[in-house]
Design an enzyme around this catalytic site. Sequence first.
Site, PDB file in Angstrom:
ATOM      1  CB  CYS A   1      -1.138   0.684  -0.732  1.00 15.71           C
ATOM      2  SG  CYS A   1      -1.530   1.285   0.930  1.00 15.71           S
TER       3      CYS A   1
ATOM      4  CD  GLN B   1      -2.229   0.323  -3.888  1.00 21.12           C
ATOM      5  OE1 GLN B   1      -2.216   1.542  -3.921  1.00 21.12           O
ATOM      6  NE2 GLN B   1      -1.170  -0.406  -4.214  1.00 21.12           N
TER       7      GLN B   1
HETATM    8  N1  NVA Z   1      -5.463   3.282   4.156  1.00 16.11           N
HETATM    9  C1  NVA Z   1      -4.786   4.443   3.632  1.00 16.11           C
HETATM   10  C2  NVA Z   1      -4.388   4.219   2.215  1.00 16.11           C
HETATM   11  C3  NVA Z   1      -3.643   5.341   1.566  1.00 16.11           C
HETATM   12  C4  NVA Z   1      -3.329   5.054   0.118  1.00 16.11           C
HETATM   13  C5  NVA Z   1      -5.688   5.648   3.773  1.00 16.11           C
HETATM   14  O1  NVA Z   1      -6.903   5.529   3.544  1.00 16.11           O
HETATM   15  O2  NVA Z   1      -5.198   6.719   4.128  1.00 16.11           O
HETATM   16  N1   CP Z   2      -1.416   4.085  -2.626  1.00 15.94           N
HETATM   17  C1   CP Z   2      -2.034   5.246  -2.906  1.00 15.94           C
HETATM   18  O1   CP Z   2      -3.226   5.287  -3.276  1.00 15.94           O
HETATM   19  O2   CP Z   2      -1.250   6.343  -2.784  1.00 15.94           O
HETATM   20  P1   CP Z   2      -1.701   7.860  -2.814  1.00 15.94           P
HETATM   21  O3   CP Z   2      -2.480   8.124  -1.567  1.00 15.94           O
HETATM   22  O4   CP Z   2      -0.437   8.625  -2.903  1.00 15.94           O
HETATM   23  O5   CP Z   2      -2.570   8.070  -4.039  1.00 15.94           O
END
Ligand code: NVA
Ligand code: CP
Length: 302
Positions: A261, A133
């Site tokens: 993100c 990311q």
């Molecule tokens: N912090 C979030 C990011 C998702 C891309 C998670 O771990 O669910």
């Molecule tokens: N930002 C990100 O990693 O998105 P996803 O969870 O959709 O892969």
Amino acid sequence: MPPHLLSFADLSYAEVINILDVASDLKEKRARGKTSNALKNRTLAMLFEKSSTRTRISFEVAMTELGGHAVYLNYKDIQLGRGESIADTARVMSRYVHALMARVYRHETLVEFTKYSTVPIINGLSDLEHPCQLLADLLTIREYKGKLKGLNFSWVGDGDNVCNSAILACALTGMKMTVACPQGYEPDKGIVNKAKEMGGIVSITRDPLKAAKNADILYTDVWVSMGDEEEYDQRLRDFKPYQINSKLLEQARHDVMVLHCLPAHRGEEITAEVVDGPHSAVFDQAENRLHAQKALLLELLS
Ligand code: NVA
Ligand code: CP
């Protein structure tokens, strides 16, 4: 290049800049319809313990557009989900594929894979970090700001996996990092210490307005990460003052860019007005996952 990418700190400054340069070049070539066969006959396995839209699609498309192939594996569908060891899974996969990208609950799972795999392991998100990311994020920041060094990078919200990688990415590239989070939701201490050892400037505050002041970049992520669902109600209460909204944006520089993100929860960590507004770069950021990961795959696989 390192053998594996588990943490953003696995990369040197020169390696990061090289990945960004290759990514920009690939992005420009893609816009002109130029194709590549650089990873012909190469296969990436993609193992998921959790959901994904961007990571899954961008890695698969990256392999396809480089002339290679990607195999999607839900851990429940393979023998790993029925108790086959990580050690045996890693040894077997190494006989078939040229790299493994994995999204896991426990970062330790990735470390275990690296002990037995003879092919590169790429962290596609763990509880500790999300380095892919941040490669896309740095590319996006460089596109908008023309530089990285000296920028004020402000994080508002949960000191989570994405935040941890951002702290390391800022330290490596000379951005000043401020994190505003409620007590108990600080970023990983080991990561903060590592960033400081790398010469990074990291400060943690409880005050989102203070963090946003003079920010060049305002970044947030969901308040409830995958795996934290049981804490949903408590987290929504604790994070309420940490929303990126128009009032917070006023504190930042006039040309602040807003990053997330994704997936975004409009009305929770960010308002619709901001995430869909003129300062938001979130869809360029999502697109850049593709270009940055192509560059990463080329560096790790060719
Ligand atoms: N912090 C979030 C990011 C998702 C891309 C998670 O771990 O669910
Ligand atoms: N930002 C990100 O990693 O998105 P996803 O969870 O959709 O892969």
